[in-house]
Design an enzyme around this catalytic site. Sequence first.
Site, PDB file in Angstrom:
ATOM      1  N   GLY A 196      -2.271   1.488  -1.601  1.00  0.00           N
ATOM      2  CA  GLY A 196      -2.350  -0.022  -1.692  1.00  0.00           C
ATOM      3  C   GLY A 196      -3.733  -0.418  -1.086  1.00  0.00           C
ATOM      4  O   GLY A 196      -4.413   0.378  -0.704  1.00  0.00           O
ATOM      5  N   ASN A 197      -3.613  -1.776  -0.462  1.00  0.00           N
ATOM      6  CA  ASN A 197      -4.653  -2.290   0.230  1.00  0.00           C
ATOM      7  C   ASN A 197      -4.149  -3.501   1.133  1.00  0.00           C
ATOM      8  O   ASN A 197      -2.939  -3.675   1.231  1.00  0.00           O
ATOM      9  CB  ASN A 197      -5.828  -2.804  -0.708  1.00  0.00           C
ATOM     10  CG  ASN A 197      -5.320  -3.913  -1.702  1.00  0.00           C
ATOM     11  OD1 ASN A 197      -5.107  -4.929  -1.124  1.00  0.00           O
ATOM     12  ND2 ASN A 197      -5.394  -3.465  -2.773  1.00  0.00           N
ATOM     13  N   HIS A 198      -4.883  -4.000   1.864  1.00  0.00           N
ATOM     14  CA  HIS A 198      -4.786  -4.964   2.862  1.00  0.00           C
ATOM     15  C   HIS A 198      -4.459  -6.511   2.511  1.00  0.00           C
ATOM     16  O   HIS A 198      -4.239  -7.430   3.136  1.00  0.00           O
ATOM     17  CB  HIS A 198      -5.479  -4.927   3.912  1.00  0.00           C
ATOM     18  CG  HIS A 198      -6.041  -3.669   4.395  1.00  0.00           C
ATOM     19  ND1 HIS A 198      -4.877  -3.127   5.255  1.00  0.00           N
ATOM     20  CD2 HIS A 198      -6.881  -2.766   4.791  1.00  0.00           C
ATOM     21  CE1 HIS A 198      -5.052  -1.874   5.802  1.00  0.00           C
ATOM     22  NE2 HIS A 198      -6.389  -1.731   5.366  1.00  0.00           N
ATOM     23  N   SER A 199      -4.373  -6.764   1.300  1.00  0.00           N
ATOM     24  CA  SER A 199      -4.313  -8.286   0.811  1.00  0.00           C
ATOM     25  C   SER A 199      -3.105  -8.692   0.730  1.00  0.00           C
ATOM     26  O   SER A 199      -2.043  -8.154   0.963  1.00  0.00           O
ATOM     27  CB  SER A 199      -4.785  -8.107  -0.664  1.00  0.00           C
ATOM     28  OG  SER A 199      -4.281  -9.545  -1.414  1.00  0.00           O
ATOM     29  N   ALA A 241      -6.313  -7.989  -5.276  1.00  0.00           N
ATOM     30  CA  ALA A 241      -7.097  -6.978  -4.933  1.00  0.00           C
ATOM     31  C   ALA A 241      -6.267  -5.692  -5.628  1.00  0.00           C
ATOM     32  O   ALA A 241      -5.414  -5.323  -5.179  1.00  0.00           O
ATOM     33  CB  ALA A 241      -6.859  -6.688  -3.440  1.00  0.00           C
TER      34      ALA A 241
END
Length: 398
Positions: free
Chosen positions: A208-211, A275
């Site tokens: 995943g990512n930090h969005s 993102a």
Amino acid sequence: MNLSGKHVLVGITASIAAYKSATLVRLLVKSGAHVKVVMTPDSLHFIGALTLATLSKNPVYSQYFDSTTGEWSNHVELGKWADVFVIAPATSNTISKMAHGQCDNLLLATYLSSDCPVFIAPAMDLDMFQHPAFRNNLKLLKSFGNYIINSTSGELASGLSGEGRMEEPEEIIKQLEAFKLDGTLTGKKILITAGPTYEAIDPVRFIGNHSSGKMGYALAKEAKNLGAEVILISGPVSIPSPEGIHVIHVKSADEMYDAVFKHQASYDIAILSAAVADYKPAQVAEQKIKKADNEHHLDLIKNKDILRSLGLVKKEGQFLVGFALETQNELENALVKLTEKNLDLIVLNSLNDSGAGFGGDTNLVKLITPDNIIDELPLQSKTEVAKQIIAKINQLIH
Ligand code: PMT
């Protein structure tokens, strides 16, 4: 205008009708609006700030600088916070100063800094109301695009009877509700993606990512405020769904792609701020992967690029906006994306700028069009960034 969720700034000036402002604030809060109050110093002789602070559930602003707390009231922030500014009651003195750009108090400075619809409810005695100087000032304010809430006739504080009474709060609320906020996007269908995607590795893990979704959700709210039909396709986020917006929740890039392409033929404007993971695991393990060797290798395959795919099949009249989140060669990379993905606008943010990008409430962006015109926006709240992105789109499509 549906007042629920709107930021309503109430301005109060020095008139006996200020007692009605308490009811106005109460009714606004009751209708779901977020209310702040700004007062001229003299209006405090007519109604107490404590009453208004209690009713609005917010501090009341009446001076630039509070010597007891050392706090500075920022009139620009207050003006930009407001979706609508209602000055009720508005005296002849304040109306005259507004008409001529004077700003010797916080309310006037806030008026000059606001870019939202402004409603003015005059209140004064009969003779003042009929004076040509006042009539001219009111005309000037109308010509600036302000809205006048007409005064009514009746008994006045002086004992005279005639025109000049401030309209009743219930009626002001009705007029605000009947008002259509800037409908420049009315009839437009806007597709927005927001948040991260989660690419499953096994039943418990993902890439995943930090969005946080904040940027995309702010865009969706602003587009709705301007009358658009908004379809918000959101990856997993922990912020609440905005009221009145159709949110389609997805997890992975594949799910986001499918949800977006259901609306591909019918959108007018698409803004892809999500993102999206560029890669996903080649295989998703059915069971939790057990710890075994010191190393574990994960094979990744490319996800479909949703934005590029939309660009490939973009129809005449559709307007496509992408984001670029960069960490190096920002401008060059953004320009490549703008061209290769067949975009009409790209919003560049860089993780090298503090206050920009993931998670926080602010962003620092550049808006770039295919003719290489670059608008560099200042560091500001994601709400304000969203307003300016939508305003730019509006300017480009009209
Ligand atoms: O959500 P917040 O915490 O508020 O943070 C906001 C944000 C940083 C996520 C946002 O401002 C932002 O920059 N979004 C784009 C992030 C990104 O993935 O950028 P990119 O340069 O990798 O992608 C370029 C564009 O292609 C983006 O519009 C992206 O949505 C799109 N894309 C990318 C890959 C893919 N497989 N499909 C896509 O549609």
